[in-house]
Design a protein around this motif. Structure first.
Motif, PDB file in Angstrom:
ATOM      1  N   ALA A 212       0.822  -1.214   0.000  1.00 39.88           N
ATOM      2  CA  ALA A 212       0.000   0.000   0.000  1.00 39.88           C
ATOM      3  C   ALA A 212       0.854   1.261   0.000  1.00 39.88           C
ATOM      4  O   ALA A 212       0.536   2.234  -0.697  1.00 39.88           O
ATOM      5  N   ILE A 213       1.936   1.270   0.779  1.00 44.01           N
ATOM      6  CA  ILE A 213       2.700   2.509   0.917  1.00 44.01           C
ATOM      7  C   ILE A 213       3.575   2.798  -0.293  1.00 44.01           C
ATOM      8  O   ILE A 213       4.245   3.831  -0.346  1.00 44.01           O
ATOM      9  N   LEU A 214       3.552   1.900  -1.283  1.00 45.71           N
ATOM     10  CA  LEU A 214       4.249   2.170  -2.540  1.00 45.71           C
ATOM     11  C   LEU A 214       3.416   3.026  -3.479  1.00 45.71           C
ATOM     12  O   LEU A 214       3.916   3.494  -4.511  1.00 45.71           O
ATOM     13  N   ALA A 222      -0.786   7.606   5.165  1.00 41.83           N
ATOM     14  CA  ALA A 222       0.552   7.080   5.426  1.00 41.83           C
ATOM     15  C   ALA A 222       1.612   7.910   4.708  1.00 41.83           C
ATOM     16  O   ALA A 222       2.655   8.245   5.276  1.00 41.83           O
ATOM     17  N   GLY A 223       1.349   8.249   3.453  1.00 43.23           N
ATOM     18  CA  GLY A 223       2.307   9.046   2.693  1.00 43.23           C
ATOM     19  C   GLY A 223       2.501  10.431   3.269  1.00 43.23           C
ATOM     20  O   GLY A 223       3.608  10.985   3.235  1.00 43.23           O
ATOM     21  N   SER A 224       1.438  11.012   3.809  1.00 40.24           N
ATOM     22  CA  SER A 224       1.546  12.344   4.411  1.00 40.24           C
ATOM     23  C   SER A 224       2.474  12.331   5.620  1.00 40.24           C
ATOM     24  O   SER A 224       3.189  13.312   5.873  1.00 40.24           O
ATOM     25  N   LEU A 225       2.473  11.243   6.358  1.00 45.64           N
ATOM     26  CA  LEU A 225       3.358  11.128   7.515  1.00 45.64           C
ATOM     27  C   LEU A 225       4.807  10.898   7.104  1.00 45.64           C
ATOM     28  O   LEU A 225       5.733  11.207   7.866  1.00 45.64           O
ATOM     29  N   ILE A 244       1.969   4.696  10.381  1.00 44.79           N
ATOM     30  CA  ILE A 244       2.118   4.563   8.932  1.00 44.79           C
ATOM     31  C   ILE A 244       1.760   3.157   8.470  1.00 44.79           C
ATOM     32  O   ILE A 244       1.024   2.977   7.488  1.00 44.79           O
ATOM     33  N   SER A 245       2.261   2.145   9.150  1.00 43.08           N
ATOM     34  CA  SER A 245       2.020   0.765   8.715  1.00 43.08           C
ATOM     35  C   SER A 245       0.543   0.412   8.780  1.00 43.08           C
ATOM     36  O   SER A 245       0.043  -0.357   7.943  1.00 43.08           O
ATOM     37  N   THR A 246      -0.159   0.962   9.752  1.00 47.32           N
ATOM     38  CA  THR A 246      -1.580   0.654   9.919  1.00 47.32           C
ATOM     39  C   THR A 246      -2.440   1.477   8.977  1.00 47.32           C
ATOM     40  O   THR A 246      -3.305   0.946   8.264  1.00 47.32           O
ATOM     41  N   MET A 276      -1.178  -4.647  12.916  1.00 48.75           N
ATOM     42  CA  MET A 276      -0.042  -3.867  12.423  1.00 48.75           C
ATOM     43  C   MET A 276       0.681  -3.045  13.497  1.00 48.75           C
ATOM     44  O   MET A 276       1.918  -2.996  13.501  1.00 48.75           O
ATOM     45  N   PRO A 277      -0.013  -2.376  14.422  1.00 51.37           N
ATOM     46  CA  PRO A 277       0.741  -1.659  15.466  1.00 51.37           C
ATOM     47  C   PRO A 277       1.593  -2.611  16.305  1.00 51.37           C
ATOM     48  O   PRO A 277       2.733  -2.295  16.659  1.00 51.37           O
ATOM     49  N   ILE A 278       1.037  -3.781  16.607  1.00 52.04           N
ATOM     50  CA  ILE A 278       1.748  -4.760  17.428  1.00 52.04           C
ATOM     51  C   ILE A 278       2.934  -5.341  16.678  1.00 52.04           C
ATOM     52  O   ILE A 278       4.046  -5.458  17.210  1.00 52.04           O
TER      53      ILE A 278
END
Length: 428
Positions: A212-214, A222-225, A244-246, A276-278
């Motif tokens: 997703a983050i690609l 996520a991209g904004s962060l 970001i990962s979540t 994802m946070p964990i």
């Protein structure tokens, strides 16, 4: 120590509630119900009528449909009717082609789909599809959970008719009563081999997040962060990486990305926020695989427990529930005791209870980001033995009663809010 029989029931419950899904669960469930009705019809469908509960409508109006570049119910219904494969369950849209999308668009343009709100029902998750061709017709109903068929008929001959409460094959699991202590004991005391299946949920959701983050999905939370302004304000640290990962996986899912995620209690976003946070924390802090498995189990099972009381669809945003689970899992990874894990849950419920659900949409990633951030804060406070007390707000001395209070607000207190949200959404 939990008995072997109870552990077996909990294990089955988790396997029932933690399943793969492609796309937002509500429109995909509508597509699944359509596919089932059309398969029963047994010929090329000419018209499809969908009668849906208000909460299903709310969660399907503005969300992206996988592989289509389109939002909303009509294309999900069209694809379910024309190309759907009901045997693939909630992954039935994972292989949609451009040709099929074109067929679906034409079906919509020809005015062959009718969508209405179903009134006079108490079930918040209700989907009734009627497909017809010439003099033949077929009806399928999903209710209670996203892939649970309760009624099927063809040409007015009833082929299936059963209650919405519970699946025939797993009624025991559906009625299994959980509490906070049971969730904790199952997660930390069960033999590791009974719990290791939860790693597949984390693996699938990590893969979705990485892909997703690609890309710039949805509102690109996520991209904004990750950009210059985001890094300047929030920094490149563990907290930001957890968000970001979540949020990245949620960006993708709400925008209709064709990437499966592991859902929890009927929601892909809940499954993402449960894991994802964990996973991000555990990898950053070099936690052992056993610690990761037990933290993921605690988070995931706690969500199932809360959703048993709150229901699959409610006026409360699911990130409240999911982030409560992940906060407890993070606290466990930080070395927290049972009491501190309880503190984390109380801090969460004291903080973001009341966040409304205004439908599934790309903006959900913003709420997920808020939930993860609150989860981290609640865990940090818990490790300092800081907790919102029973003299404050809806928090009770007993954690299970605190969760009951959360559920009461979502089930009863916010009914009018839910109606108002839907009214606003449908009149824009």
């Amino acid at each position: 120590m939990l008995s072997t029989d109870k552990r077996i029931l909990i294990h089955r419950l988790m396997q029932q509630e933690i399943v793969p899904s492609v796309g937002c669960t509500e429109p995909v469930a509508v597509a699944l119900c359509t596919a089932k009705a059309c398969s029963i019809l047994g010929k090329k469908v000419e018209k499809i009528e969908a009668s849906l509960s208000a909460n299903v409508l709310k969660n399907a109006l503005g969300v992206g449909i996988p592989g289509t570049g389109m939002t909303g119910l009509p294309i999900a219904i069209a694809l379910g009717g024309l190309t759907g494969r009901p045997e693939e369950g909630l992954e039935l849209l994972k292989q949609v082609t451009p040709e099929q999308v074109g067929q679906g668009k034409r079906f919509i343009e020809e005015g062959r789909i009718e969508i209405r709100q179903q009134t006079g029902i108490s079930d918040k998750l209700y989907i009734r599809i009627r497909c017809s061709a010439g003099k033949d017709s077929a009806v399928a109903v999903i209710s209670g959970s996203h892939n649970h068929f309760t009624y099927i008929e063809k040409n007015e001959e009833i082929l299936l008719n059963e209650p919405a409460t519970g699946h025939k094959e797993d009624g025991e699991e559906n009625t299994l009563a959980l509490d906070f202590r049971t969730v904790y004991e199952y997660a930390v005391e069960s033999p590791l081999e009974e719990l290791s299946f939860i790693l597949e949920a984390a693996r699938m959701n990590r893969e979705a997040s990485a892909k997703a983050i690609l890309h710039n999905y949805g509102h690109n939370v996520a991209g904004s962060l990750k950009n210059r302004n985001g890094l300047h304000i929030f920094g490149d640290n563990l907290h930001t990486r957890m968000v970001i990962s979540t949020a990245g996986a949620c960006d993708m899912r709400m925008d209709g990305g064709l990437i499966p995620v592991m859902s929890n209690s009927g929601s892909g976003n809940q499954g993402i926020a449960a894991t994802m946070p964990i996973l991000t924390y555990a990898e950053s802090e070099s936690c052992s695989e056993e610690q990761l498995i037990r933290a993921l189990t605690m988070s995931s099972l706690l969500i199932i427990y809360i959703k048993q009381q709150l229901g699959r669809l409610s006026a409360l945003c699911g990130c409240v529930v999911a982030s409560t689970g992940s906060s407890c899992g993070i606290t466990y990874l930080m070395g927290g005791s049972y009491e501190q894990i309880v503190y984390a849950a109380k801090n969460m419920i004291a903080n973001i209870t009341g966040m409304i659900c205004d439908g599934a949409k790309p903006g959900c990633a913003l709420k997920i980001a808020s939930g993860v951030s609150t989860a981290a804060l609640s865990a940090v406070m818990a490790m300092e033995d800081e907790v919102v007390t029973s003299q404050e707000g809806i928090v009770d001395e007993d954690i299970d009663r605190t969760i009951e209070n959360l559920a009461r607000i979502g089930n009863s207190g916010m009914l009018e809010t839910d109606k108002l949200v839907l009214d606003i959404m449908t009149k824009k």
